[in-house]
Structures are given as structure tokens and as C-alpha cells.
Design an enzyme around this catalytic site. Structure first.
Site, PDB file in Angstrom:
ATOM      1  N   ASP A   7      46.277  48.023  32.266  1.00 34.38           N
ATOM      2  CA  ASP A   7      45.145  48.419  33.120  1.00 34.38           C
ATOM      3  C   ASP A   7      44.386  49.542  32.421  1.00 34.38           C
ATOM      4  O   ASP A   7      44.934  50.210  31.543  1.00 34.38           O
ATOM      5  CB  ASP A   7      45.629  48.891  34.500  1.00 34.38           C
ATOM      6  CG  ASP A   7      44.558  48.727  35.585  1.00 34.38           C
ATOM      7  OD1 ASP A   7      44.682  47.808  36.422  1.00 34.38           O
ATOM      8  OD2 ASP A   7      43.574  49.527  35.592  1.00 34.38           O
ATOM      9  N   ASN A  15      37.550  36.965  40.519  1.00 35.18           N
ATOM     10  CA  ASN A  15      36.458  36.254  41.205  1.00 35.18           C
ATOM     11  C   ASN A  15      35.075  36.648  40.698  1.00 35.18           C
ATOM     12  O   ASN A  15      34.932  37.770  40.211  1.00 35.18           O
ATOM     13  CB  ASN A  15      36.526  36.555  42.709  1.00 35.18           C
ATOM     14  CG  ASN A  15      37.416  35.578  43.434  1.00 35.18           C
ATOM     15  OD1 ASN A  15      37.471  34.399  43.095  1.00 35.18           O
ATOM     16  ND2 ASN A  15      38.116  36.069  44.458  1.00 35.18           N
ATOM     17  N   VAL A  69      47.092  41.899  42.819  1.00 34.37           N
ATOM     18  CA  VAL A  69      47.500  40.557  42.374  1.00 34.37           C
ATOM     19  C   VAL A  69      48.270  40.657  41.061  1.00 34.37           C
ATOM     20  O   VAL A  69      49.314  40.017  40.877  1.00 34.37           O
ATOM     21  CB  VAL A  69      46.274  39.617  42.211  1.00 34.37           C
ATOM     22  CG1 VAL A  69      46.728  38.237  41.745  1.00 34.37           C
ATOM     23  CG2 VAL A  69      45.494  39.506  43.511  1.00 34.37           C
ATOM     24  N   GLY A  70      47.780  41.488  40.142  1.00 37.72           N
ATOM     25  CA  GLY A  70      48.416  41.614  38.830  1.00 37.72           C
ATOM     26  C   GLY A  70      49.847  42.119  38.928  1.00 37.72           C
ATOM     27  O   GLY A  70      50.772  41.532  38.347  1.00 37.72           O
ATOM     28  N   ASN A 117      32.036  41.913  37.692  1.00 30.30           N
ATOM     29  CA  ASN A 117      33.234  41.300  37.105  1.00 30.30           C
ATOM     30  C   ASN A 117      32.927  40.574  35.795  1.00 30.30           C
ATOM     31  O   ASN A 117      33.785  40.504  34.909  1.00 30.30           O
ATOM     32  CB  ASN A 117      33.912  40.374  38.115  1.00 30.30           C
ATOM     33  CG  ASN A 117      34.691  41.181  39.156  1.00 30.30           C
ATOM     34  OD1 ASN A 117      34.857  42.395  39.009  1.00 30.30           O
ATOM     35  ND2 ASN A 117      35.182  40.525  40.194  1.00 30.30           N
ATOM     36  N   HIS A 125      36.404  27.559  43.822  1.00 32.50           N
ATOM     37  CA  HIS A 125      37.162  28.456  44.703  1.00 32.50           C
ATOM     38  C   HIS A 125      36.154  29.356  45.418  1.00 32.50           C
ATOM     39  O   HIS A 125      36.012  30.532  45.116  1.00 32.50           O
ATOM     40  CB  HIS A 125      38.147  29.268  43.858  1.00 32.50           C
ATOM     41  CG  HIS A 125      38.913  30.277  44.650  1.00 32.50           C
ATOM     42  ND1 HIS A 125      39.767  29.925  45.668  1.00 32.50           N
ATOM     43  CD2 HIS A 125      38.977  31.623  44.566  1.00 32.50           C
ATOM     44  CE1 HIS A 125      40.292  31.035  46.173  1.00 32.50           C
ATOM     45  NE2 HIS A 125      39.844  32.062  45.527  1.00 32.50           N
TER      46      HIS A 125
HETATM   47  O1  TXD Z   1      42.352  32.811  44.097  1.00 29.86           O
HETATM   48  C1  TXD Z   1      41.903  33.675  43.375  1.00 29.86           C
HETATM   49  N1  TXD Z   1      41.405  33.362  42.186  1.00 29.86           N
HETATM   50  C2  TXD Z   1      41.920  35.094  43.795  1.00 29.86           C
HETATM   51  C3  TXD Z   1      41.081  36.042  43.087  1.00 29.86           C
HETATM   52  C4  TXD Z   1      42.805  35.561  44.809  1.00 29.86           C
HETATM   53  C5  TXD Z   1      42.915  36.887  45.071  1.00 29.86           C
HETATM   54  C6  TXD Z   1      42.157  37.899  44.350  1.00 29.86           C
HETATM   55  N2  TXD Z   1      41.111  37.370  43.561  1.00 29.86           N
HETATM   56  C7  TXD Z   1      40.364  38.279  42.675  1.00 29.86           C
HETATM   57  O2  TXD Z   1      41.244  38.835  41.689  1.00 29.86           O
HETATM   58  C8  TXD Z   1      39.747  39.457  43.350  1.00 29.86           C
HETATM   59  O3  TXD Z   1      38.536  39.110  43.995  1.00 29.86           O
HETATM   60  C9  TXD Z   1      39.530  40.381  42.165  1.00 29.86           C
HETATM   61  O4  TXD Z   1      38.366  39.981  41.460  1.00 29.86           O
HETATM   62  C10 TXD Z   1      40.754  40.115  41.289  1.00 29.86           C
HETATM   63  C11 TXD Z   1      41.868  41.164  41.423  1.00 29.86           C
HETATM   64  O5  TXD Z   1      42.227  41.317  42.769  1.00 29.86           O
HETATM   65  P1  TXD Z   1      43.208  42.489  43.218  1.00 29.86           P
HETATM   66  O6  TXD Z   1      43.395  42.374  44.676  1.00 29.86           O
HETATM   67  O7  TXD Z   1      44.394  42.565  42.323  1.00 29.86           O
HETATM   68  O8  TXD Z   1      42.260  43.762  42.932  1.00 29.86           O
HETATM   69  P2  TXD Z   1      42.702  45.285  42.639  1.00 29.86           P
HETATM   70  O9  TXD Z   1      43.976  45.605  43.349  1.00 29.86           O
HETATM   71  O10 TXD Z   1      41.497  46.105  42.895  1.00 29.86           O
HETATM   72  O11 TXD Z   1      43.044  45.291  41.083  1.00 29.86           O
HETATM   73  C12 TXD Z   1      42.093  45.135  40.086  1.00 29.86           C
HETATM   74  C13 TXD Z   1      42.547  45.956  38.910  1.00 29.86           C
HETATM   75  C14 TXD Z   1      42.499  47.479  39.150  1.00 29.86           C
HETATM   76  O12 TXD Z   1      43.778  48.048  38.940  1.00 29.86           O
HETATM   77  C15 TXD Z   1      41.482  47.963  38.116  1.00 29.86           C
HETATM   78  O13 TXD Z   1      41.787  49.248  37.584  1.00 29.86           O
HETATM   79  C16 TXD Z   1      41.616  46.892  37.048  1.00 29.86           C
HETATM   80  O14 TXD Z   1      41.708  45.695  37.773  1.00 29.86           O
HETATM   81  N3  TXD Z   1      40.502  46.849  36.111  1.00 29.86           N
HETATM   82  C17 TXD Z   1      40.690  46.573  34.799  1.00 29.86           C
HETATM   83  N4  TXD Z   1      41.799  46.303  34.104  1.00 29.86           N
HETATM   84  C18 TXD Z   1      41.655  46.066  32.784  1.00 29.86           C
HETATM   85  N5  TXD Z   1      40.470  46.089  32.150  1.00 29.86           N
HETATM   86  C19 TXD Z   1      39.336  46.352  32.822  1.00 29.86           C
HETATM   87  N6  TXD Z   1      38.163  46.359  32.173  1.00 29.86           N
HETATM   88  C20 TXD Z   1      39.411  46.619  34.204  1.00 29.86           C
HETATM   89  N7  TXD Z   1      38.506  46.916  35.163  1.00 29.86           N
HETATM   90  C21 TXD Z   1      39.189  47.053  36.321  1.00 29.86           C
END
Ligand code: TXD
Length: 307
Positions: A33, A120, A13-14, A95, A175
Site C-alpha cells: 500500500d 471499480n 478487500v485487499g 481510480n 459489474h
Molecule cells: O466486485 C468488485 N470488483 C468490487 C470492487 C467489490 C468490492 C470493492 N470494489 C472496489 O475495490 C472498490 O470500489 C474500490 O475501488 C476497491 C477497493 O475497495 P476497498 O473496500 O478495499 O477500499 P479501501 O479499504 O479504501 O482500500 C483501498 C486501498 C487503501 O488502503 C489505499 O491506501 C490504497 O487502496 N491505495 C493504493 N495502494 C497502492 N497504490 C496506490 N496508488 C493506491 N492508492 C490508494
């Protein structure tokens, strides 16, 4: 000078949100990240697409919060995503730890930013981020309702074979599994879908919307949805950056609105340069109120576990 948007969590997503912002050229982007090299690699890839998009956005990737200093907007997508069979609330403890840490860093490095929480269970994480940063509640919000509404809009357009662009929808509440899609306020060019479809059909579309995230999780097998979530997040970023004052369903702090106190909940708000400029209150029917109350209770239960 362009505005600066930092994205914490360079996962699906990011990174996709970073791409949409860079492609628009509306702001410079910092992709952060904890994984080394990954945000730098993705940012460089996006930067190399900018000449092709005709965008002058500067995009950098980093593992250092120093690079996010004085951001105008910070989007948080850091955390774990759902696996098949998991509900959004299964992600709560893991989370929450991440959100506490990220929020504390942001409060130090970008004390004046507007904070959009995507991680989430999003409504709960928005409340936690607001508590941790001690920012004004206008500056902290969550993305969820735009996505849920976009899913409902899509299913309505599939069903009626009309352009999704002409379909509007509104989803209230958290949500999560208790979200409250509002057929009364869902329209095709202003005509309510209650005029266009039998009740049974509408109920089916609502059910599919409620399971919209899970449907994609079970198809993908690894990871969860990200194109529509990123497009939804981008819509919020754009409304704030350009002070569009769009009316969008977001998780916002309720302090008496809809009879709810001290809780982040999905409601329509006006989003502008100050963040949540106004919570819009519409009169709900008895049945809608009951559903909204149930959704509030689910979110509050999780909030009370953490805060
Ligand atoms: O509608 C909504 N709000 C949502 C929420 C729609 C889609 C996804 N939703 C949630 O967003 C999902 O359930 C996850 O909790 C987040 C992120 O989803 P995404 O699909 O982008 O997950 P990824 O691809 O696993 O990416 C998460 C990244 C990954 O690169 C980790 O290394 C990083 O988060 N991460 C961190 N970054 C910075 N700081 C910390 N502490 C950290 N921990 C993990």
C-alpha cells in the site's frame, strides 16, 4: 517454494483477501500500500495468525514494489471505494490514475504474472490495466461476476430456505447497474429457479442483486462491501494457483465472442494456471442478448473516455 501472490492496496478487500490466502496456506503473500506502516501492520497481524491456522505462508507488508518482484499473481484492490449515493462509475477518473500507475509498476516488477483487477469501475479498470501492461489478454482479468452471482445465490437461498451451497447462479455483463443476472442458468441442485419461483419473485431477487453493493454501502455508511468481494477474489486466485480450471464468471477480454470485440466484459470463463484458459460461449435468448448489449454499451462508453 510456494507461489507468490501480491496484493496492491491493503484496504478492506485487499487485507481480507490476503487473510484468506494466508489461511489457506496456498501461497506466500505480499501486501502493498502507499500508506506507510499500515500494510506492514496488517501483514504482521496475519502472519501471527498463521501458526493458529496451521499455515506456513509467509506474509509481508510493504510500501516498496521491489518486494513484489516475480509474483505469480497480482491482485489490484488499490483505489477509492464508493460512498453512499455514488455509483461505481463515479470512481472512474481517480481510480484510472491509480490503475495506470500500479499497472506500469507491475509490468516492470512481475512481467509474467496473472493480474486480477478488483478496483471499480472494474471492467473498465481491467481494460486499462491490460492496455497499460501490454500483457496477453489471457493474463489480465477482473473480479465482479462471482460476487454478483454469490449475492444472487444468497438471496435465492434466503427466499427458498435452502442451503446456499446448493444454489448456483450466473451473472453476465459488466459489474455495474446494467449487470445481467441469468435466472435461466440459476439453479438449486440443477433445477432452474424459473421452476421454483414465480416470475415476480425472481424479478425482486434480481433487483436486489443489482443493488447488492449499494445496499451494503448504505448500511455501512463508510466504505463498501469486502467479505464477499474478498471471498470471490480468493476463489479466482485458488482456481489459478491450483490449476482447478473452474468455470467462473469474470471480466475477460472479448475478441468476437458474444459478437463483442475489444472489450472486457463479464462472461463465464475457465480459470487455470495460464489465466483465462477459455471464454465459454452459451446461446442467449433475444432478451438476454439485448440486456448484454446494453451492459456492453455502458462499459464501452466509460472505456472510450479513458483509452
Ligand atoms: O466486485 C468488485 N470488483 C468490487 C470492487 C467489490 C468490492 C470493492 N470494489 C472496489 O475495490 C472498490 O470500489 C474500490 O475501488 C476497491 C477497493 O475497495 P476497498 O473496500 O478495499 O477500499 P479501501 O479499504 O479504501 O482500500 C483501498 C486501498 C487503501 O488502503 C489505499 O491506501 C490504497 O487502496 N491505495 C493504493 N495502494 C497502492 N497504490 C496506490 N496508488 C493506491 N492508492 C490508494
Amino acid at each position: 517454494m510456494k507461489k507468490k501472490v501480491s496484493i496492491i492496496g491493503a484496504g478492506n478487500v485487499g487485507a481480507t483477501t490476503a487473510q484468506l490466502i494466508a489461511q489457506s496456506g496456498f501461497a506466500d503473500v505480499v501486501l502493498f500500500d502507499v500508506v506507510e506502516g499500515m500494510p506492514q501492520g496488517k501483514a504482521l497481524d496475519i502472519a501471527e495468525a498463521c501458526p493458529l491456522w496451521g499455515s506456513s505462508s509467509i506474509v509481508i507488508g510493504t510500501n516498496n514494489y521491489e518486494d513484489t518482484v516475480s509474483s505469480d499473481i497480482v491482485v489490484v484492490t488499490a483505489g477509492l471505494a464508493r460512498k453512499p449515493g455514488m455509483s461505481r462509475s463515479d470512481l472512474l477518473e481517480a481510480n484510472a490514475k491509480i490503475i495506470r500507475n500500479v499497472s506500469a509498476e507491475i509490468a516492470k516488477t512481475s512481467p509474467h504474472c496473472i493480474l486480477i483487477i478488483v478496483t471499480n469501475p472494474m471492467d473498465v479498470m481491467a481494460q486499462l490495466a491490460w492496455k497499460t501492461t501490454e500483457f496477453s489478454c489471457k493474463k489480465v482479468m477482473g473480479m465482479g461476476g462471482i460476487l454478483d452471482a454469490a449475492r444472487l445465490r444468497t438471496f435465492i437461498s434466503f427466499e427458498l430456505k435452502v442451503s446456499p451451497e446448493d444454489v448456483e447462479a450466473l451473472v453476465f455483463g459488466g459489474h455495474g447497474d446494467d449487470m445481467v443476472p441469468m435466472p435461466r442458468f440459476s439453479t438449486v441442485k440443477g433445477v432452474s429457479i424459473t421452476e421454483l419461483m414465480p416470475k415476480k419473485k425472481i424479478e425482486k431477487l434480481i433487483e436486489r442483486t443489482r443493488n447488492g453493493g449499494a445496499e451494503i454501502v448504505s448500511l455501512l455508511r463508510t466504505g463498501s462491501a469486502y467479505y464477499a468481494p474478498a471471498a470471490s477474489t480468493f476463489q479466482m486466485v485458488k482456481s489459478i494457483l491450483l490449476d482447478e480450471r473452474r468455470t467462473l464468471p469474470c471480466a475477460a477480454y472479448l475478441n468476437g465472442e458474444y459478437g463483442v470485440k475489444d472489450l472486457y466484459m463479464g462472461v463465464p470463463v475457465i480459470l487455470g494456471k495460464e489465466g483465462v484458459e477459455k471464454v465459454i460461449e452459451v446461446r442467449l435468448t433475444k432478451e438476454e442478448k439485448a440486456q448484454f448489449k446494453k451492459s456492453c454499451a455502458s462499459v464501452r462508453k466509460l472505456v472510450e473516455k479513458l483509452i
